[in-house]
Design an enzyme around this catalytic site. Structure first.
Site, PDB file in Angstrom:
ATOM      1  N   ASP A 419      29.129 -24.730  -7.752  1.00 14.63           N
ATOM      2  CA  ASP A 419      28.490 -24.733  -6.433  1.00 14.63           C
ATOM      3  C   ASP A 419      27.686 -23.442  -6.266  1.00 14.63           C
ATOM      4  O   ASP A 419      27.786 -22.527  -7.086  1.00 14.63           O
ATOM      5  CB  ASP A 419      29.576 -24.834  -5.356  1.00 14.63           C
ATOM      6  CG  ASP A 419      29.031 -25.172  -3.974  1.00 14.63           C
ATOM      7  OD1 ASP A 419      27.844 -25.531  -3.875  1.00 14.63           O
ATOM      8  OD2 ASP A 419      29.791 -25.065  -2.999  1.00 14.63           O
ATOM      9  N   GLU A 422      22.021 -22.178  -6.821  1.00 14.39           N
ATOM     10  CA  GLU A 422      20.556 -22.297  -6.722  1.00 14.39           C
ATOM     11  C   GLU A 422      19.805 -21.132  -7.385  1.00 14.39           C
ATOM     12  O   GLU A 422      18.694 -21.391  -7.873  1.00 14.39           O
ATOM     13  CB  GLU A 422      20.127 -22.431  -5.248  1.00 14.39           C
ATOM     14  CG  GLU A 422      20.526 -23.732  -4.599  1.00 14.39           C
ATOM     15  CD  GLU A 422      22.017 -23.815  -4.298  1.00 14.39           C
ATOM     16  OE1 GLU A 422      22.590 -24.894  -4.507  1.00 14.39           O
ATOM     17  OE2 GLU A 422      22.604 -22.801  -3.888  1.00 14.39           O
ATOM     18  N   ASP A 491      25.437 -30.323   0.738  1.00 12.17           N
ATOM     19  CA  ASP A 491      26.097 -30.309   2.038  1.00 12.17           C
ATOM     20  C   ASP A 491      25.411 -31.262   3.007  1.00 12.17           C
ATOM     21  O   ASP A 491      24.560 -30.853   3.814  1.00 12.17           O
ATOM     22  CB  ASP A 491      26.108 -28.882   2.602  1.00 12.17           C
ATOM     23  CG  ASP A 491      26.944 -27.939   1.770  1.00 12.17           C
ATOM     24  OD1 ASP A 491      27.773 -28.428   0.981  1.00 12.17           O
ATOM     25  OD2 ASP A 491      26.766 -26.720   1.900  1.00 12.17           O
TER      26      ASP A 491
END
Length: 805
Positions: A419, A422, A491
């Site tokens: 997670d 990015e 999300d």
């Protein structure tokens, strides 16, 4: 249209020569190289500073020039043409432009004209470059990875920059300057851009011909794709070199096959990863997790995996456990494994900046953490507070992360959840983070960071579990990520519009090479409700990846959270998924071998049907099941488009003729589901508590009689579901061929593979839908139906059956 007023257009080619793969031209002090990859794929490169970057990203995993290609070169007065059996590339010299057509003259790519009579084949400004191409107003565009909005991208523009979507700091620049009410200004909306995954690959669907072409720019920098104008589209990259692969098509499936040959295909997953997953961001303890496992078994809700979000760690320090909450990790994992549960934990890239924390200390000592231009450690602000980040661009950085992963999973974990990759850096902007020990700017590797993290994670899993197929879930990604990880869509919100959004988003990822995708069932942020949860579960159970996940402090979102009525419906949806696992697994086998998406738009299989191109609230699960989810509250019926062919209502058994709309009832018990005529859908005879150790002695075959003459093929692959042995032939693969000629229906099964020790099947149960034959001829002998089906003794051999309709 993308701003290009100050760009310097390349307008004239100075010289051209033939090469072993195509052409080499000089223009404006640079070189243009046109290389034939295959007879239907051409690669175009333009140097920068007179030098070609031969490995611009980590995306391409094959030697694209390894295969020989037969071609001819034709030199004309103002144009040089390269001709293969599938395409003709025309390099115009003055003014410079590059066009690609098929031998019949149909368009693959045509340069857009400029107002002064020149062309926008290539232009550059301060390391950025741009190009423009012609299109028609009614053409359609698909792909670009994870994008919000409609599946057809035409009429919109997009940025490719991996972004933590719900972070107000990370999204501020993309919302700035937009007027009130602009859906692009709402990071929780269904039109916001950009998202977590950036894939500069798209498919251009020509109207009215129906043919398709593909474009992949092998460049990891921030990019902009503008499809707003009716008659042209524009592409701009903010840095790096221009390297584009152009795919001639014209079939969508062939383009996706070729693109995934180039960048890799979704790895064959372990079977357990296709089961139902339960996850929640929550302060779990060891006792609570064990109780959660027991509750699933007591309620009869099949489940294969339990997930632990960030609270399992010691102060959000990666590769640690909160030992007060989890005093016996190895014992807990062993106990859960004995009950058929795998456990997956989250691992973020952020390493707490804390001298004395062994992971941080080791990262500093081995010089594998990202630095700034001045040589400082780059520091962000994520869950642990001040945070350093691994430099995954270096082999040393990836090897270090792999070692940490190996040690972490040896406790008994089954997989890793990546997670915040990015990379998310909180309130601290990421731009000063540099890579390759400070030598490479952030912009070059920002979009590739998650791919590199996944590479390291998979290496660690393979070191710990060398015989097993690794499982990694990732939030961010770039081209090639499908080789290493599955994707969830980040999300999302517990809202009806986010349920809908996940359909075109999954289809866009699917046609961009990522077959293993799914959205958090029920929604992650905000409070779900009984109706939304049921509808999302009914849909999510028929997607490639099925995980129930919600945020801390939300209402409970377990299958039983809303009482028995909802539990019954959720349990039924999950049990249907488990019974369909042989079919779903076969779809993943195809994805691993051909790149075909598991959840795909109707246009993938029906690209010449005009209605199919804009449908984004229904989809195909594999080649033969059509799913039409309920995406609005209180919906008791919905319109469904059935494409060409015969389709069977899964719930009623009614045969329906395609190329038409129908109004399908949607009671709370089900969503519309249809099986293609001619298909053989393999199913388990029951839904087991989990896939662990489940090896039924009989497999159901549901044959759906086609309405007209023709042949259809279906697939069943049986293997151990866990190890890599199936990749080396340790499997039993059966291809079913259904042929109708008038009133005669034949079913032939061909089997191959070396088998495997756990193989247990002894028979097929054949159910025939659309006819009620009392008998069939099996390899020449008559076989009668009993209890509505035929029992075909079979332990992996070929057979032939004939039915009179």
């Amino acid at each position: 249209m993308i701003e290009t007023d100050q760009f310097r257009r390349f307008v004239r080619v100075d010289s051209v020569e033939e090469t072993e793969r195509g052409l080499l031209a000089t223009l404006h002090g640079e070189q243009l190289r046109l290389d034939l990859v295959r007879d239907d794929i051409v690669r175009v490169k333009i140097s920068r500073g007179g030098r070609f970057d031969e490995e611009p990203t980590f995306a391409v995993c094959v030697d694209p020039l390894a295969e020989s290609v037969s071609f001819g070169v034709e030199f004309g007065g103002d144009v040089v043409r390269v001709r293969t059996a599938a395409l003709v590339a025309s390099l115009w010299l003055d003014p410079f432009r590059l066009d690609v057509h098929r031998p019949d003259g149909s368009v693959i790519a045509e340069t857009a004209p400029a107002a002064d009579g020149g062309y926008w084949a290539y232009a550059t400004l301060n390391d950025a470059f741009t190009l423009r191409r012609r299109c028609r107003p009614d053409d359609a565009i698909y792909g670009l990875g994870e994008k919000a909005g409609r599946h057809n991208r035409k009429g919109r523009d997009f940025t490719l920059w991996n972004t933590d979507v719900l972070n107000p700091d990370a999204t501020a620049e993309f919302r700035a300057g937009r007027p009130p009410g602009d859906p692009r200004a709402d990071r929780t909306g269904t039109e916001f851009d950009p998202f977590y995954v950036s894939i500069p690959f798209f498919l251009h669907h020509a109207h009215p011909a129906g043919t398709m072409v593909g474009s992949f720019v092998d460049n990891g920098h921030r990019a902009h794709y503008d499809f707003v104008e009716a008659g042209e589209y524009a592409v701009r990259f903010e840095g790096g070199q221009y390297t584009e692969y152009i795919f001639a098509g014209p079939a969508m499936g062939d383009i996706v096959r070729d693109y995934t040959w180039l960048t890799g295909r979704t790895a064959l997953p372990p079977l357990w990863s296709l089961g139902y997953h339960q996850c929640r961001w929550f302060h779990y303890t060891q006792d609570a997790i064990e109780a959660l496992a027991r509750r699933h078994r007591e309620e009869g809700v099949p489940c294969d995996a339990l997930w632990l979000d960030i609270e399992y760690m010691d102060g959000y320090r990666v590769f640690t456990w909160d030992t007060s909450a989890f005093p016996d990790v190895a014992g807990m994992l062993a106990k859960l494994a004995g009950e058929g549960f795998r456990v997956v934990t989250i691992i973020d890239p952020g390493v707490k900046h804390e001298p004395g924390y062994p992971v941080f200390d080791a990262g500093v000592a081995r010089d594998v953490l990202c630095r700034t231009e001045g040589g400082d450690l780059y520091i962000g602000d994520v869950w642990p507070g001040a945070t350093a980040f691994p430099d995954f661009v270096t082999e040393d950085g990836r090897a270090w992360w792999a070692e940490l992963t190996t040690a972490h999973v040896r406790s008994g974990l089954a997989g890793i959840w990546n997670d915040m990759n990015e990379p998310a850096t909180g309130v601290v902007p990421p731009g000063r983070m540099r890579f390759d020990r400070g030598r490479a700017p952030h912009a070059r590797y920002h979009n590739q960071y998650a791919l590199l993290m996944a590479m390291a994670t998979v290496a660690g899993l393979r070191d710990a579990q060398p015989d097993l197929r690794p499982f990694v879930l990732t939030r961010a990604g770039s081209p090639g990520i499908q080789r290493y990880a599955a994707h969830w869509m980040g999300d999302n919100l517990s809202r009806w519009d986010h349920l809908w959004l996940s359909i075109p988003m999954a289809m866009g990822l699917g046609v961009s090479g990522q077959a293993f995708v799914g959205a958090d069932v029920g929604g992650f942020r905000g409070h779900s409700n009984a109706e939304l949860f049921v509808r999302w579960m009914q849909y999510g159970a028929l997607t490639p990846f099925c995980r129930n996940h919600s945020e801390i402090d939300n209402v409970d979102q377990y299958a039983w959270a809303w009482g028995d009525a909802v539990l019954d419906l959720a349990r039924a949806a999950i049990r249907l998924r488990y019974r369909l696992l042989p079919y779903i697994y076969a779809a993943f086998v195809r994805a691993a071998e051909t790149g075909a998406p598991v959840q795909r738009p109707l246009v993938y299989d029906h690209q010449y049907e005009p209605v199919a191109r804009d449908l984004d609230d229904q989809y195909l699960l594999g080649p033969d099941l059509l799913v039409a989810p309920v995406v609005a509250a209180g919906q008791t019926a919905r319109h469904v488009y059935l494409p060409a062919g015969d389709w069977y209502d899964w719930h009623t058994g009614e045969r329906l003729v395609g190329r038409r709309y129908l109004l399908a009832p949607t009671p709370m018990e089900r969503i519309p589901l249809y099986a293609r005529g001619g298909a053989v859908i393999p199913m388990w005879p029951e839904a087991p508590p989990s896939t662990d150790g489940y090896r039924p002695r009989e497999i159901e075959l549901h044959l759906f009689v086609p309405g007209g003459d023709g042949t259809h093929r279906s697939l069943l692959q049986e293997d151990d579901g866990l190890t890599r042995a199936a990749l080396d032939g340790a499997r039993c693969r059966t291809v079913f061929e259904v042929t109708r000629q008038g009133d005669t229906l034949t079913l032939r099964a061909e089997s191959d593979g070396a088998g495997y020790p756990e193989f247990a099947r002894e028979a097929f149960r054949l159910f025939v839908h659309g006819a009620e034959p009392a008998a069939l001829r099996l390899d020449g002998a008559e076989l009668k139906a009993r209890d509505g089906y035929f029992t075909i003794p079979n332990a992996g051999a070929a057979f032939g059956a004939e039915l009179r309709l």
